[in-house]
Design an enzyme around this catalytic site. Structure first.
Site, PDB file in Angstrom:
ATOM      1  N   ARG A  54       0.376  -0.861  -0.061  1.00 32.20           N
ATOM      2  CA  ARG A  54      -0.025  -0.396   0.027  1.00 32.20           C
ATOM      3  C   ARG A  54       0.495   1.111  -0.242  1.00 32.20           C
ATOM      4  NH1 ARG A  54      -2.042  -0.791   4.539  1.00 32.20           N
ATOM      5  NH2 ARG A  54      -0.539   0.906   5.730  1.00 32.20           N
ATOM      6  N   TYR A 106     -15.231  16.749 -16.358  1.00 31.18           N
ATOM      7  CA  TYR A 106     -15.685  15.858 -15.640  1.00 31.18           C
ATOM      8  C   TYR A 106     -16.655  15.515 -14.990  1.00 31.18           C
ATOM      9  CZ  TYR A 106     -15.621  10.378 -14.942  1.00 31.18           C
ATOM     10  OH  TYR A 106     -15.587   9.027 -14.649  1.00 31.18           O
ATOM     11  N   ASP A 178      -6.136  18.997 -15.409  1.00 32.46           N
ATOM     12  CA  ASP A 178      -6.120  17.420 -15.620  1.00 32.46           C
ATOM     13  C   ASP A 178      -5.922  17.808 -17.237  1.00 32.46           C
ATOM     14  OD1 ASP A 178      -7.298  15.472 -16.169  1.00 32.46           O
ATOM     15  OD2 ASP A 178      -9.283  15.700 -15.368  1.00 32.46           O
ATOM     16  N   LYS A 203      -7.242   6.725 -19.107  1.00 34.00           N
ATOM     17  CA  LYS A 203      -7.405   7.264 -20.567  1.00 34.00           C
ATOM     18  C   LYS A 203      -6.188   6.999 -21.870  1.00 34.00           C
ATOM     19  CE  LYS A 203     -11.464   8.092 -18.991  1.00 34.00           C
ATOM     20  NZ  LYS A 203     -11.598   8.174 -17.535  1.00 34.00           N
TER      21      LYS A 203
END
Length: 389
Positions: A54, A106, A178, A203
């Protein structure tokens, strides 16, 4: 190859070599997946830099090294999704902070800001393409952060990153960009003055529609430390296997982005001339209202197209149900071509009156143009458009 030499490479070489060095133990050209949750220690607290996956993982570390180099950043944090990357940034701000955010973003970002962080921060949506409005709102609200998406999703509006970042710095406000739609291949916001770059690696960075992931790139060490501590505490770390898949996918980023752009420009020109199409938005077209800004800050125009059919919601549904090569699906940036209806799909969480106010109408269609044969893609669109009344 030493780090100084790697830093001087072009992006098409960085995606292959930075973080892609052969395995020192076996000489394996492709790095192994360290599919482990924990690591042996020689004595309590003494280890080789890894304690628990983690917190850190060798495969994820390679990916972070590669991604940082692509944005010319000193630091990178890789997360389990783009939204979890956004969440880390928002949690890093003091409670009660004001965030200025672009009004066309978005749908998942809008939902996160308006249904979760609206109870923690003050969220103000503005038109970030209007530089006078940006400065006026910064002066009025004294925000902690300005959140830019450029090009925006789905209207492909272009914000002048350099100008907004300069204004933000004057007021000691941080700027986040972004950069998902452009990828590091076509746009580098840190070079233009931004403080943080965010990517949904789902993406273009991965490019094969088989991984969900996010990334933050930045140069501020104290902010990086805060983001990493938040990630370690809250847990949205990317898995070793997904990190390895992105490392694999990113190797072809340069050639994929060129192919996406080449196909998108041809399709945009085709659509612009078609009698069944009302309007086309693509930054590479001279008709785009922000074409000059796009040319100034981007080295290419990407693979995303937004266009408006002549018709209503029924026309849109007929068109979307009849296309063959374009898969009707959410997401974008994969090698395959996708098509979607933002008002019903990706941006449905935005209230209808807000959608219509900013221009997300029922006849708006979004294309993620893939790397198939351009002749086949145009034939599919042409055949389908010609079936509409």
């Amino acid at each position: 190859m030493n780090k100084k030499k790697l830093k001087g490479l072009k992006l098409a070489s960085k995606v292959i070599h930075v973080g892609g060095h052969p395995d020192p133990e076996t000489g394996a050209v492709m790095p192994p997946i360290y599919q482990t949750s924990t690591y042996a220690q020689s004595s309590p607290g003494k280890h080789k830099g890894y304690e628990y996956t983690r917190s850190h993982n060798p495969t994820r570390s390679r990916l972070e090294e590669c991604l940082a180099s692509l944005e010319d950043a000193n630091y990178c944090v890789v997360t389990a999704s783009g939204i979890s990357a956004a969440t880390l940034v928002l949690h890093s701000l003091p409670a009660g902070s004001t965030i200025l955010c672009g009004d066309d973003v978005y749908g998942g970002t809008y939902r996160l800001l308006t249904t979760v962080f609206n109870e923690i921060h003050n969220i103000v949506f503005i038109n970030t393409t209007d530089i006078k409005e940006v400065e006026g709102k910064i002066s009025e609200h004294r925000p902690s952060l300005i959140w830019l998406e450029t090009p925006t999703n789905p209207l492909l509006k272009i914000t002048d990153i350099e100008k907004v970042s300069a204004i933000a710095k004057k007021y000691k406000v941080k700027t986040l960009v972004d950069n998902t739609f452009m990828s590091p291949y076509f746009q580098n916001p840190l070079k233009l003055g931004a403080d943080i770059v965010l990517h949904s690696m789902t993406k273009y960075i991965n490019g094969h529609s088989d991984v969900v992931g996010g990334a933050l790139m930045l140069n501020n060490k104290s902010l990086y430390t805060k983001l990493w501590k938040l990630q370690n505490s809250t847990g949205p770390s990317q898995s070793p296997f997904d990190s390895w898949l992105v490392l694999r996918g990113i190797k072809t980023l340069a050639i994929r982005m060129e192919a996406h752009q080449r196909n998108a420009l041809a399709i945009a020109k085709f659509l612009e001339s078609h009698p069944k199409v009302e309007k086309v938005l693509y930054p590479g077209l001279k008709s785009h209202p922000h074409h000059k800004v796009a040319k100034k800050q981007m080295s290419g125009f990407g693979g995303m197209i937004t266009f408006f059919l002549k018709g209503d919601i029924k026309t849109s549904k007929k068109f979307l149900q009849r296309v063959q090569l374009f898969s009707l699906a959410e997401s974008l940036g994969g090698v395959e071509s996708l098509i979607e209806h933002p008002a019903i799909m990706t941006h449905h969480s935005i209230p209808k009156n807000v959608r219509e106010e900013i221009g997300i109408t029922d006849n708006l269609i979004r294309l993620s143009v893939g790397i198939e044969s351009i002749d086949d893609l145009i034939e599919d669109l042409d055949n389908t458009l010609n079936t509409l009344n």
